[in-house]
Design an enzyme around this catalytic site. Structure first.
Site, PDB file in Angstrom:
ATOM      1  N   CYS A  26      16.737  -1.642   6.165  1.00  7.16           N
ATOM      2  CA  CYS A  26      17.779  -1.595   5.302  1.00  7.16           C
ATOM      3  C   CYS A  26      17.338  -0.689   3.988  1.00  7.16           C
ATOM      4  O   CYS A  26      16.505   0.211   4.188  1.00  7.16           O
ATOM      5  CB  CYS A  26      17.583  -3.078   4.404  1.00  7.16           C
ATOM      6  SG  CYS A  26      15.907  -3.478   3.677  1.00  7.16           S
ATOM      7  N   HIS A  55       6.637  -4.946   5.671  1.00  7.65           N
ATOM      8  CA  HIS A  55       5.811  -5.564   6.418  1.00  7.65           C
ATOM      9  C   HIS A  55       6.178  -5.205   7.964  1.00  7.65           C
ATOM     10  O   HIS A  55       6.920  -5.872   8.689  1.00  7.65           O
ATOM     11  CB  HIS A  55       6.242  -7.104   6.396  1.00  7.65           C
ATOM     12  CG  HIS A  55       5.692  -7.800   5.172  1.00  7.65           C
ATOM     13  ND1 HIS A  55       6.087  -8.905   4.779  1.00  7.65           N
ATOM     14  CD2 HIS A  55       4.246  -7.528   4.553  1.00  7.65           C
ATOM     15  CE1 HIS A  55       5.286  -9.274   3.860  1.00  7.65           C
ATOM     16  NE2 HIS A  55       4.410  -8.454   3.641  1.00  7.65           N
ATOM     17  N   HIS A  91       8.276  -5.230  -1.648  1.00  8.71           N
ATOM     18  CA  HIS A  91       8.531  -6.855  -2.172  1.00  8.71           C
ATOM     19  C   HIS A  91       8.392  -7.004  -3.649  1.00  8.71           C
ATOM     20  O   HIS A  91       8.923  -8.366  -3.954  1.00  8.71           O
ATOM     21  CB  HIS A  91       7.183  -7.535  -1.394  1.00  8.71           C
ATOM     22  CG  HIS A  91       7.053  -7.231  -0.096  1.00  8.71           C
ATOM     23  ND1 HIS A  91       6.180  -6.385   0.409  1.00  8.71           N
ATOM     24  CD2 HIS A  91       7.828  -7.715   0.991  1.00  8.71           C
ATOM     25  CE1 HIS A  91       6.481  -6.282   1.660  1.00  8.71           C
ATOM     26  NE2 HIS A  91       7.363  -6.832   2.167  1.00  8.71           N
ATOM     27  N   CYS A 113      12.537  -3.247  -4.069  1.00  7.39           N
ATOM     28  CA  CYS A 113      13.792  -3.200  -3.660  1.00  7.39           C
ATOM     29  C   CYS A 113      14.360  -3.347  -4.943  1.00  7.39           C
ATOM     30  O   CYS A 113      14.383  -4.669  -5.587  1.00  7.39           O
ATOM     31  CB  CYS A 113      13.932  -4.005  -2.524  1.00  7.39           C
ATOM     32  SG  CYS A 113      15.727  -4.251  -2.248  1.00  7.39           S
ATOM     33  N   HIS A 141       4.607 -15.973   0.025  1.00  7.97           N
ATOM     34  CA  HIS A 141       5.125 -14.653   0.375  1.00  7.97           C
ATOM     35  C   HIS A 141       5.155 -13.741  -0.887  1.00  7.97           C
ATOM     36  O   HIS A 141       5.338 -13.950  -2.189  1.00  7.97           O
ATOM     37  CB  HIS A 141       6.455 -14.508   0.621  1.00  7.97           C
ATOM     38  CG  HIS A 141       7.218 -13.576   1.196  1.00  7.97           C
ATOM     39  ND1 HIS A 141       7.630 -12.460   0.609  1.00  7.97           N
ATOM     40  CD2 HIS A 141       7.324 -13.243   2.569  1.00  7.97           C
ATOM     41  CE1 HIS A 141       8.258 -11.671   1.342  1.00  7.97           C
ATOM     42  NE2 HIS A 141       8.025 -11.734   2.377  1.00  7.97           N
ATOM     43  N   GLU A 143       6.943 -11.377  -2.268  1.00 10.91           N
ATOM     44  CA  GLU A 143       8.236 -11.497  -3.085  1.00 10.91           C
ATOM     45  C   GLU A 143       8.111 -12.603  -3.998  1.00 10.91           C
ATOM     46  O   GLU A 143       8.610 -12.301  -5.233  1.00 10.91           O
ATOM     47  CB  GLU A 143       9.414 -11.472  -2.237  1.00 10.91           C
ATOM     48  CG  GLU A 143      10.683 -11.183  -3.186  1.00 10.91           C
ATOM     49  CD  GLU A 143      12.064 -11.277  -2.429  1.00 10.91           C
ATOM     50  OE1 GLU A 143      13.002 -11.790  -2.975  1.00 10.91           O
ATOM     51  OE2 GLU A 143      12.083 -10.925  -1.107  1.00 10.91           O
ATOM     52  N   CYS A 212      19.609 -10.754   0.247  1.00 10.23           N
ATOM     53  CA  CYS A 212      20.319  -9.442   0.181  1.00 10.23           C
ATOM     54  C   CYS A 212      21.338  -9.502   1.345  1.00 10.23           C
ATOM     55  O   CYS A 212      21.240 -10.152   2.240  1.00 10.23           O
ATOM     56  CB  CYS A 212      19.095  -8.630   0.205  1.00 10.23           C
ATOM     57  SG  CYS A 212      18.561  -7.975   1.747  1.00 10.23           S
ATOM     58  N   ASN A 242      11.909 -12.018   6.786  1.00 10.71           N
ATOM     59  CA  ASN A 242      13.633 -11.759   7.286  1.00 10.71           C
ATOM     60  C   ASN A 242      13.439 -11.680   8.914  1.00 10.71           C
ATOM     61  O   ASN A 242      14.419 -12.358   9.378  1.00 10.71           O
ATOM     62  CB  ASN A 242      14.224 -10.593   6.736  1.00 10.71           C
ATOM     63  CG  ASN A 242      13.587  -9.349   7.342  1.00 10.71           C
ATOM     64  OD1 ASN A 242      14.044  -8.761   8.385  1.00 10.71           O
ATOM     65  ND2 ASN A 242      12.354  -8.634   6.429  1.00 10.71           N
ATOM     66  N   SER A 285      12.344  -4.308   8.120  1.00  8.25           N
ATOM     67  CA  SER A 285      11.388  -3.324   8.003  1.00  8.25           C
ATOM     68  C   SER A 285      10.694  -2.748   9.250  1.00  8.25           C
ATOM     69  O   SER A 285       9.838  -2.007   9.477  1.00  8.25           O
ATOM     70  CB  SER A 285      10.086  -4.007   7.431  1.00  8.25           C
ATOM     71  OG  SER A 285       9.871  -5.150   7.956  1.00  8.25           O
TER      72      SER A 285
END
EC number: 1.17.7.4
Length: 330
Positions: A26, A55, A91, A113, A141, A143, A212, A242, A285
């Site tokens: 992405c 990741h 993240h 991001c 996680h 993030e 996202c 993801n 990723s």
């Protein structure tokens, strides 16, 4: 490890590979990897990177080979290298991390991001307006740790499941607001939000979805392909949120077998059903070279025909940090 195909001289069975599109990198991941590569080009090695930049083991190892040094905390950087660049992962990080970097006069590049940064700003705005914040996400996680770390401890409450949403008890009389991790299952998140909205009709939602565009688009492509194939391979890392969600989405969309693999050597040939059609996608990723590697592995065993199933066009790109922008334009 993948087993070696037996070449018996018999014709290979036909296999139609349906490639989900969009898939793979992405804009946020592409930007983060570029930041590390350009920092190495401009400043030389070593460039330190706090946590995996994204990741994906293949990406991390390729950056290591170019001179990136991956660390978990800033205090792992020796005093002799205190002037070397340090990059924060895509993240996002708690506010305490850049504060620590500034206190040691470190030169840092923030590869968070921009869509994660948007969630950080939302959290800060809700906090300033006196709201209690519910973060929908996965505990532990990076993030989620980064988002919760934007505000004082206790200001953000984590909800992971529909059951959590049903049993959530507000901490006081403050109005409520919800935000989300950017890489969640769209359907799971919708179910959690429905429960929260039913229980707390005045809860404040994001102006625009926090999940996202890339996560949403990749899940929609998988939903389109999954009912048409005998198995789905998701190229991605086990710790990639993801990518795990893509595997789950394929299962729920009717795919009999959905497997997460990091690269061709991880393909569990014994676990695959008889194949006529195979779906392949890649987490945000995972680089395209790994998808190509997997198709090549199947081409050793099957007469492969590849078709792309596209459900969305992606044209989004994000600006690099100012310190690297001029270099990228050269």
């Amino acid at each position: 490890m993948a087993s070696t195909p037996q070449h018996t001289g018999a014709p290979r069975p036909p296999l139609n590979v349906l490639l989900c599109a969009p898939r793979g990198f992405c804009a946020g991941v592409d930007r983060a990897v570029q930041i590390v590569e350009l920092a190495l080009e401009r400043f030389g090695a070593p460039v330190y990177v706090r946590h995996e930049i994204v990741h994906n083991k293949f990406v991390v190892e390729s950056l290591k080979a170019k001179g990136a040094v991956f660390i978990e905390e800033l205090d792992e950087i020796p005093e002799t290298d205190i002037d070397r660049p340090v990059v924060f992962s895509a993240h996002g990080v708690p506010k305490s991390v850049p504060e620590a970097a500034r206190s040691r006069a470190m030169f840092y590049l923030d590869a968070t991001c921009p869509l994660v940064s948007k969630v950080h700003k939302e959290a800060e705005l809700h906090h300033r307006r006196g709201r209690e914040i519910i973060l929908i996400g996965h505990a532990g996680h990076p993030e989620v740790i980064g988002t919760m770390g934007q505000l004082p401890e206790g200001a953000v409450r984590l909800v992971e499941t529909v059951e959590d949403a049903r049993t959530f008890v507000p901490g006081g009389e403050k109005p409520l607001a919800w935000i989300t991790q950017t890489t969640l299952s769209v359907d799971d998140t919708r179910a959690i939000v429905e429960v929260l909205t039913e229980r707390f009709p005045d809860i404040v939602a994001p102006h625009k979805d926090d999940i996202c565009y890339a996560t949403t688009n990749r899940q929609e492509a998988v939903k389109a392909v999954a009912p048409m194939v005998d198995a789905m391979l998701v190229v991605g890392a086990p710790n990639s949120s993801n990518s795990q969600r893509l595997r789950e989405v394929a299962e729920r969309a009717g795919c009999p077998v959905s497997i997460l693999v990091q690269r061709a050597s991880d393909i569990p040939w014994h676990a695959l059903p008889p194949l006529g059609r195979l779906g392949i996608t890649a987490g945000a990723s995972a680089p395209e070279v790994l998808v190509e590697e997997i198709i090549a592995a199947f081409a050793e065993r099957y007469e492969v025909k590849v078709d792309s199933v596209r459900t969305a066009e992606e044209t989004i790109s994000f600006n690099l940090p100012r310190a690297l922008r001029d270099m990228a334009a050269e």
